[in-house]
Scaffold this motif. Sequence first.
Motif: not given
Length: 180
Positions: A118-122, A141-145
């Motif tokens: 869910d954190d990937l969306v946006g 992409i950057r996910l949680a930095g």
Amino acid sequence: MLRHVDTVQVVATGTLIFLIIGGAGIGVLALALLGTELFHLGHPDVDGPISVETVAGFAGAFGFGGAIVNELLGARTPGMVVGAVVGGVLAAVPTAWLASRLSRSARDMRTDPTPTRDDLVGALGLVVTPVPANGYGEVRIRLAGQPVKLSARADQPIPIGAQVFVVQALSETSVHVETY
């Protein structure tokens, strides 16, 4: 006339026993701090009123502190060995308290939650392998930095180097993107 005499340094029995206790305590402490959960019996979250780290820290400091005092006193009598035990306890109590505090601090340390799909969306990203229409390419992409490379689908072809926006997480490793 002087004779040459070879002397052999003998470790006192009391000192040897203290060193064995200290070594065993440090060994158990190392295993406990590395998270092996070697001595957790029953429920894994129950450590009892005194943690393994505290007992191991006490035993290690008691053993080495007792060995030092024993050698300094030259303990050859029971009274001197009792003095070495007292010296070991005086070294062990603050060490056990410190081991308890440090292990509790490490165990109760706050951490960020683990990212989910869910954190990937946006998320904003960059195309690293061209995305064909109704096919898969790759985006970063950057996910949680942290940079994360994912498989990406799009309704229209997207060339390499284009900036994209994640509109849907198809799985933990693939997303649906649009140009940004």
